[in-house]
Enzyme design. Structure first.
Site, PDB file in Angstrom:
ATOM      1  N   LYS A  71       0.808  -1.235   0.000  1.00  0.00           N
ATOM      2  CA  LYS A  71       0.000   0.000   0.000  1.00  0.00           C
ATOM      3  C   LYS A  71       0.838   1.280   0.000  1.00  0.00           C
ATOM      4  O   LYS A  71       0.456   2.267  -0.614  1.00  0.00           O
ATOM      5  CB  LYS A  71      -0.931   0.012   1.210  1.00  0.00           C
ATOM      6  CG  LYS A  71      -2.068  -1.000   1.147  1.00  0.00           C
ATOM      7  CD  LYS A  71      -2.967  -0.774   2.345  1.00  0.00           C
ATOM      8  CE  LYS A  71      -4.069  -1.791   2.464  1.00  0.00           C
ATOM      9  NZ  LYS A  71      -5.008  -1.447   3.544  1.00  0.00           N
ATOM     10  N   ASP A 108     -10.228   3.172   2.305  1.00  0.00           N
ATOM     11  CA  ASP A 108     -10.454   2.681   3.671  1.00  0.00           C
ATOM     12  C   ASP A 108     -11.221   3.701   4.520  1.00  0.00           C
ATOM     13  O   ASP A 108     -12.055   3.321   5.349  1.00  0.00           O
ATOM     14  CB  ASP A 108      -9.117   2.346   4.350  1.00  0.00           C
ATOM     15  CG  ASP A 108      -8.586   0.982   3.918  1.00  0.00           C
ATOM     16  OD1 ASP A 108      -9.388   0.126   3.527  1.00  0.00           O
ATOM     17  OD2 ASP A 108      -7.360   0.787   3.980  1.00  0.00           O
TER      18      ASP A 108
HETATM   19  N1  LIG Z   1     -12.028  -3.767   8.859  1.00  0.00           N
HETATM   20  C1  LIG Z   1     -11.202  -3.394   7.906  1.00  0.00           C
HETATM   21  O1  LIG Z   1     -11.577  -3.122   6.764  1.00  0.00           O
HETATM   22  C2  LIG Z   1      -9.741  -3.258   8.234  1.00  0.00           C
HETATM   23  C3  LIG Z   1      -8.893  -2.504   7.407  1.00  0.00           C
HETATM   24  C4  LIG Z   1      -7.531  -2.405   7.742  1.00  0.00           C
HETATM   25  C5  LIG Z   1      -7.051  -3.035   8.886  1.00  0.00           C
HETATM   26  N2  LIG Z   1      -7.908  -3.756   9.665  1.00  0.00           N
HETATM   27  C6  LIG Z   1      -7.419  -4.406  10.897  1.00  0.00           C
HETATM   28  O2  LIG Z   1      -6.840  -3.399  11.721  1.00  0.00           O
HETATM   29  C7  LIG Z   1      -5.763  -3.923  12.485  1.00  0.00           C
HETATM   30  C8  LIG Z   1      -4.515  -3.031  12.328  1.00  0.00           C
HETATM   31  O3  LIG Z   1      -4.127  -2.997  10.971  1.00  0.00           O
HETATM   32  P1  LIG Z   1      -2.966  -1.996  10.475  1.00  0.00           P
HETATM   33  O4  LIG Z   1      -2.833  -2.206   9.013  1.00  0.00           O
HETATM   34  O5  LIG Z   1      -3.171  -0.615  11.004  1.00  0.00           O
HETATM   35  O6  LIG Z   1      -1.683  -2.633  11.214  1.00  0.00           O
HETATM   36  P2  LIG Z   1      -0.314  -1.887  11.632  1.00  0.00           P
HETATM   37  O7  LIG Z   1      -0.025  -0.774  10.717  1.00  0.00           O
HETATM   38  O8  LIG Z   1       0.659  -2.994  11.808  1.00  0.00           O
HETATM   39  O9  LIG Z   1      -0.644  -1.253  13.092  1.00  0.00           O
HETATM   40  C9  LIG Z   1      -0.874  -2.083  14.207  1.00  0.00           C
HETATM   41  C10 LIG Z   1      -1.291  -1.230  15.408  1.00  0.00           C
HETATM   42  O10 LIG Z   1      -1.546  -2.104  16.513  1.00  0.00           O
HETATM   43  C11 LIG Z   1      -0.709  -1.694  17.619  1.00  0.00           C
HETATM   44  N3  LIG Z   1      -0.298  -2.860  18.407  1.00  0.00           N
HETATM   45  C12 LIG Z   1       0.158  -4.053  17.935  1.00  0.00           C
HETATM   46  N4  LIG Z   1       0.469  -4.865  18.979  1.00  0.00           N
HETATM   47  C13 LIG Z   1       0.223  -4.163  20.120  1.00  0.00           C
HETATM   48  C14 LIG Z   1       0.332  -4.469  21.500  1.00  0.00           C
HETATM   49  N5  LIG Z   1       0.792  -5.657  21.938  1.00  0.00           N
HETATM   50  N6  LIG Z   1      -0.021  -3.530  22.407  1.00  0.00           N
HETATM   51  C15 LIG Z   1      -0.488  -2.315  21.976  1.00  0.00           C
HETATM   52  N7  LIG Z   1      -0.622  -1.967  20.674  1.00  0.00           N
HETATM   53  C16 LIG Z   1      -0.265  -2.894  19.756  1.00  0.00           C
HETATM   54  C17 LIG Z   1       0.477  -1.021  16.966  1.00  0.00           C
HETATM   55  O11 LIG Z   1       1.132  -0.202  17.902  1.00  0.00           O
HETATM   56  P3  LIG Z   1       2.680   0.259  17.658  1.00  0.00           P
HETATM   57  O12 LIG Z   1       2.602   1.448  16.713  1.00  0.00           O
HETATM   58  O13 LIG Z   1       3.175   0.592  19.001  1.00  0.00           O
HETATM   59  O14 LIG Z   1       3.385  -0.925  17.033  1.00  0.00           O
HETATM   60  C18 LIG Z   1      -0.222  -0.230  15.847  1.00  0.00           C
HETATM   61  O15 LIG Z   1      -0.852   0.920  16.362  1.00  0.00           O
HETATM   62  C19 LIG Z   1      -5.556  -5.363  11.985  1.00  0.00           C
HETATM   63  O16 LIG Z   1      -6.234  -6.235  12.870  1.00  0.00           O
HETATM   64  C20 LIG Z   1      -6.267  -5.388  10.634  1.00  0.00           C
HETATM   65  O17 LIG Z   1      -6.778  -6.656  10.284  1.00  0.00           O
HETATM   66  C21 LIG Z   1      -9.238  -3.862   9.384  1.00  0.00           C
END
Ligand SMILES: NC(=O)c1ccc[n+]([C@@H]2O[C@H](COP(=O)([O-])OP(=O)(O)OC[C@H]3O[C@@H](n4cnc5c(N)ncnc54)[C@H](OP(=O)(O)O)[C@@H]3O)[C@@H](O)[C@H]2O)c1
Length: 286
Positions: A71, A108
């Protein structure tokens, strides 16, 4: 399914790509609307993304979606980036324009907002601020949508506070006040909020649970979890027990597909109960 020389083509590029539910989503719509088209998963290695995107017009593809890890990289490959995708810092939808140019968009934020409209139509963006957990890729789209909805105050809470600060700096515009807060402050920050959105991966199958005390969240606040595996995350279950209106993550996934589908196949797509049930089957099956 009958593939002809006139079959319209679109797909999703990712590495890996087999986890993606987008083929189930778009092929459901193609069947429902009787369109001679097909949407295919395209496993594309990161080092071959440029080559693969550049091949789309030559292969007759109308465009594609992009998922992890493409992306952000696509921003510097496509010919035109829409301003929202530029602000979010990611392209998830590519349209091949009539002149063969590649247009990059991000749908999104649209998906998040449309899902909220669908599931919590009486949510008032002006009533109370929003608390957003997380500052990753998904959070950027969610915060952009909240800014566009003119939510007066957005409190961003993230484990790595520097990431939240960068997000606040990148996306802050005159309509929205976005502030960054440490993860440890999350319970107290719920005080007075009208909306809570979890965009972290916490609560997802295989990830740790989201530890949160909701007692300071006003009971009329809406709680959204964009995690969709499982659909009923522990956060949503706890919120329902306190009487909150809740919104799960599947609708965002379905709605974000609509603009691409319409651009590629020429027909607006609707999110229906039948579509939700069809895509839900793919979540349960894996
Ligand atoms: N429904 C939908 O259409 C849709 C669309 C996109 C994503 N999602 C979902 O959204 C979620 C995040 O996706 P993303 O693309 O944003 O991922 P990402 O860029 O990897 O971000 C992950 C986030 O989770 C936090 N995190 C991970 N482990 C943690 C922990 N142990 N304690 C506290 N915070 C933690 C990270 O914090 P740090 O910055 O500190 O690492 C970061 O803020 C996923 O579950 C994905 O499947 C859903």
């Amino acid at each position: 399914m009958r593939i002809t020389g006139r079959t319209r083509l679109a797909g999703i590029m990712g590495w890996p790509v087999s986890h993606s539910r987008s083929p189930a989503l778009h092929n459901f719509w193609l069947g429902e609307y009787g369109i001679d088209g097909v949407y295919v998963p395209l496993p594309v290695r990161p080092e071959q993304l440029r080559q693969a995107l550049r091949a789309l017009p030559a292969l007759g593809f109308r465009g594609c979606n992009l998922t992890i890890p493409h992306k952000e990289a696509a921003l510097s490959i496509v010919d035109r980036v829409d301003p929202l995708a530029r602000r979010i810092g990611a392209v998830n939808t590519v349209i091949v324009a009539p002149d063969g140019a590649l247009e990059g968009r991000n749908t999104d934020a649209f998906g998040f907002r449309e899902n909220l409209n669908d599931c919590a139509p009486d949510w008032d963006p002006a009533a109370g601020g929003a608390v957003v957990f997380g500052a990753g890729g998904a959070a950027r789209a969610v915060v952009a949508a909240l800014i566009e909805a003119r939510v007066p105050e957005i409190r961003l809470v993230n484990r790595t506070i520097g990431r939240a600060e960068i997000l606040a700096r990148d996306l802050a515009v005159p309509h929205g006040r976005v502030s960054a807060h440490p993860w440890a402050a999350r319970d107290a920050l719920l005080d007075g909020a009208g909306l809570l959105v979890n965009t972290t991966s916490l609560g997802m199958t295989g990830a740790p649970e989201l530890e949160i005390d909701l007692s300071q969240l006003p009971t009329d606040a809406v709680v959204v979890d964009i995690v969709y595996v499982p659909l009923n995350t522990p956060l949503l279950v706890a919120a329902r027990q306190r009487g909150h209106r809740t919104v799960d993550g599947l609708g965002m996934l379905l709605h974000q597909g609509r603009p691409g589908f319409e651009a590629w196949f020429g027909t607006p797509a609707r999110v229906t109960r039948e579509l939700r049930a069809a895509v839900l089957t793919t979540l349960v099956a894996r």
